[in-house]
Design a protein around this motif. Structure first.
Motif: not given
Length: 745
Positions: A47-53, A55-56, A99-102
């Protein structure tokens, strides 16, 4: 004393097979089964979230999946974005943060695995990576129209580089389906109706995406999953996933050559198709997946089942446990979204499948992970290629695919004397319907419509007026008077018609992503099969009304299948689905800035009542219809130029066919030399014609060049004798004087 010796499977210098055996010996049955499952929809993993460093954040669904099998074999569609997944630019990964999500997902998978086994990230790359900001290429039918494997190879390499830079690993690419019935909604995913053309393009795809064959893959190369194996294009009535009434000879001569070529080129994987062959679905067909593919062809790669295809086998096995066992025993190594493979541990315990068979499949999955270097570097390490490179390749393919079908009285290219152009039609001012199925949402402003292309490229001072006239679907004729007025007040009308595979949020989807019903302006794509091939009532009415004004008219078709269009207009082109920048390519051809170099990859019928109309039918004395012509309106290989060519008589010189080609016109041009053969002495009934080789040649006005086309006579030693015919289309080949080549018995 604690053993601190590094396990063999962790040694990058050890042979891959040695590493596979060592790792496999350390795995529990549960862990092995987990490597064969690809159960999750990847977009449900985050999930995309603004609270995570990053972004997900990872979801409980992903954690439950990795807990279930102490790891994860493969994850489908982590970056997929479309109406089915619900992923768009508001909630999905962009090219900057993919790439960061992966890496976030992969770190979790590795941490969940006792042995630190990474997951394969499997992505749709049917005509470019189906991800936000990924380069969209023209669909396969347009690729087939280019007759240019070299250009396609470069585009495939670009798509692979984009995929790997985001953190993806494997590319699912349609390549093996042969278009034998244009009513089928997935015709756009085919390279055409001919096995030789499809085989050459499949080879180019594998070379471009995977690079040179070897023990591993470069960081910017991706193993390809060629789909669908086999015979899916032969479904009865053009209905998706219907039965295929194929004899073994038809299967081998028409539907298997592209797969054979892909295997020879080193394809890493194949996807088993939904359809059945001789009564047995492909995903449960041992004769197809093991005896033919592995034992006869020597294929050592991975076989992945199509989405939910394993569970469909429960219709004949009675339950999903035995369905999974049937698929594994048949030769499927990796499932997709199925329940059946989740029960393989139970299937082993019940004796439905042996652990040795299970180990063989697991070894193939692990081998691919080692070949990708995932145990040493499980995260993306390369930069994404420049977007302009992708745009240039996509536009070049679109330009090469534009096919001029007829051009009466020199309507095209648009003469310099034309100062007023009416651009009309439901496809004229939109890019959304140029893209094809399996396409991610595009950012506003991406791409060029035909209207925009003409306004940008037409000579200064040209008066370009626009009227849509009607929608792609429906019976609303209220916009036609405005279009007629625009045409009547112009020197030339460009009428842009066709179809659309664009999915919208209100589309009703099956669990495998196929459309259950056609909504909005959707007329093509997976699940959108047609009983007829004509354009909708409003489009036909618009065509009749505009041409009735007497204004010279050029019709452009943007479509995913060969529609039947009345020949009212002075010129007719098809661009298939040319991708976002297709409007620019079409405008270049219309204005004469570029030549129409496309050639038909499929035959086009007069009406749906003629089907089938493919050129390479059996050489029997076909009778005609008493109420209609039995021949196609436009034959396979057909395509006009703005210049003209003359072919000399062909000559056989060893393993090549020589022919002199002369540009007899006044413009530069490209001719595709097509070499057909007609078998004369053969132990089985032959086909009327078979494309055996082709080669393009570009000539300036008055230039003559000797073209040497490799003929591959070594493949014909058992034939006895063949006629060789060289021409610019299948229909023209039947009219030329052949050369007879005889082989020693």
């Amino acid at each position: 004393m604690t053993d601190t010796t590094t396990p063999v499977y962790r040694d990058p210098d050890a042979p891959v097979d040695t590493r596979v055996r060592d790792l496999l010996a350390r795995m529990t049955l549960r862990e092995k089964v987990g490597q064969l499952n690809q159960r999750m929809y990847g977009w449900n993993a985050y999930r995309r979230t603004p609270d995570s460093p990053d972004g997900f954040e990872l979801t409980d669904a992903l954690r439950a999946e990795t807990d279930r099998f102490a790891g994860l074999g493969a994850l489908y569609g982590l970056f997929r974005a479309d109406a089915w997944s619900g992923v768009d630019h508001t909630n999905g990964p962009s090219v900057q943060d993919s790439a960061a999500l992966a890496e976030l997902v992969q770190r979790h998978v590795i941490a969940s695995s006792r042995l630190g086994i990474p997951a394969l990230f499997v992505e749709e790359v049917p005509h470019g990576h189906m991800a936000l900001d990924g380069t969209v290429l023209p669909v396969n039918l347009a690729i087939g129209a280019t007759w240019d494997p070299g250009l396609y190879e470069r585009a495939a390499a670009h798509a692979a580089a984009e995929l790997r830079a985001r953190g993806g690993h494997m590319a699912l690419v349609s390549a093996l389906d042969i278009a034998r019935d244009p009513r089928w909604g997935r015709t756009e995913e085919c390279f055409g109706e001919d096995p030789h053309l499809a085989a050459r393009l499949t080879e180019a795809l594998v070379r471009g995406m995977q690079g040179e064959p070897g023990d591993g893959f470069a960081p910017d190369k991706a193993p390809v999953v060629l789909k669908h194996f086999a015979g899916q294009g032969a479904t009865v009535g053009g209905r998706n996933s219907a039965e295929s009434e194929l004899g073994l000879r038809e299967l081998h001569e028409i539907h298997l050559p592209a797969a054979r070529a892909g295997v020879r080129a080193g394809a890493a994987a194949l996807m088993s198709a939904y359809n059945e062959v001789d009564g047995l679905p492909c995903s449960g067909n041992r004769a197809l997946l093991t005896q033919l593919l592995r034992e006869d062809w020597g294929f050592e790669g991975l076989v992945m089942a199509d989405g939910l295809a394993v569970d469909r086998l429960a219709r004949i096995t009675g339950d999903k446990v035995s369905a999974g066992a049937l698929a594994l025993n048949a030769g499927v190594d990796l499932s997709l979204w199925d329940e059946g493979f989740t029960h393989l541990e139970e299937a082993v315990e019940r004796g439905l499948v042996s652990e040795e068979t299970l180990d063989t499949a697991v070894a193939r999955v692990l081998r691919l992970k080692f070949q990708l270097g995932l145990f040493e570097q499980p995260y993306a390490t390369t930069e994404s290629p420049l977007p302009n490179q992708g745009r240039e390749l996509s536009t070049a393919l679109a330009r090469a695919a534009v096919t001029l079908l007829h051009n009466d009285s020199g309507v095209l290219p648009i003469p310099a004397t034309v100062s007023r152009i009416a651009v009309i039609g439901p496809q004229s001012a939109t890019t959304a319907h140029q893209l094809g199925d399996y396409t991610a949402p595009q950012r506003p402003g991406t791409g060029t419509s035909v209207l925009e292309g003409l306004r940008r490229l037409a000579p200064p001072g040209t008066d370009i007026r626009h009227a849509p006239g009607c929608a792609l679907t429906g019976d609303d004729l209220s916009g036609i008077p405005e279009a007629v007025a625009a045409a009547a007040a112009s020197d030339l009308a460009v009428l842009v018609l066709g179809g659309s595979s664009a999915r919208t949020p209100d589309t009703d989807f099956d669990a495998n992503g196929a459309a259950r019903n056609a909504v909005s302006e959707m007329t093509c794509g997976e699940g959108v099969d047609l009983a007829g091939l004509s354009l909708g009532r409003a489009q036909l009415a618009l065509l009749s009304a505009v041409t009735a004004t007497g204004t010279p008219t050029a019709v452009v078709l943007i479509q995913g299948r060969p529609h039947v269009v009345p020949e009212h207009a002075g010129a007719l082109l098809t661009a298939w689905y040319p991708g976002p920048w297709g409007g620019e390519a079409i405008a270049e051809v219309l204005l004469g800035h570029a030549e129409p170099t496309g050639r038909l990859p499929v035959s086009i019928s007069h009406s749906v009542a003629q089907l089938p109309v493919y050129y390479n039918h059996k050489d029997t004395e076909y009778g005609g219809y008493v109420d209609a012509d039995a021949e196609p309106l436009y034959s396979f290989g057909h395509g006009l130029s703005y210049t003209s060519f003359e072919y000399g008589p062909p000559r056989v010189a060893g393993d090549v066919i020589e022919v002199d080609v002369t540009n007899t016109g006044k413009r530069n041009g490209r001719s595709v030399v097509q070499v057909y053969m007609r078998r004369l002495l053969t132990p089985v009934w032959p086909r009327t014609l078979e494309l055996h080789a082709f080669q393009a040649v570009e000539l300036v006005p008055g230039e003559r060049r000797r073209v040497e086309v490799p003929f591959g006579t070594d493949q014909l030693e058992q034939v006895g004798a063949v006629e060789v015919r060289v021409a610019e289309s299948a229909r023209a080949a039947l009219a030329v004087e052949p050369v007879v080549v005889r082989f020693k018995a």
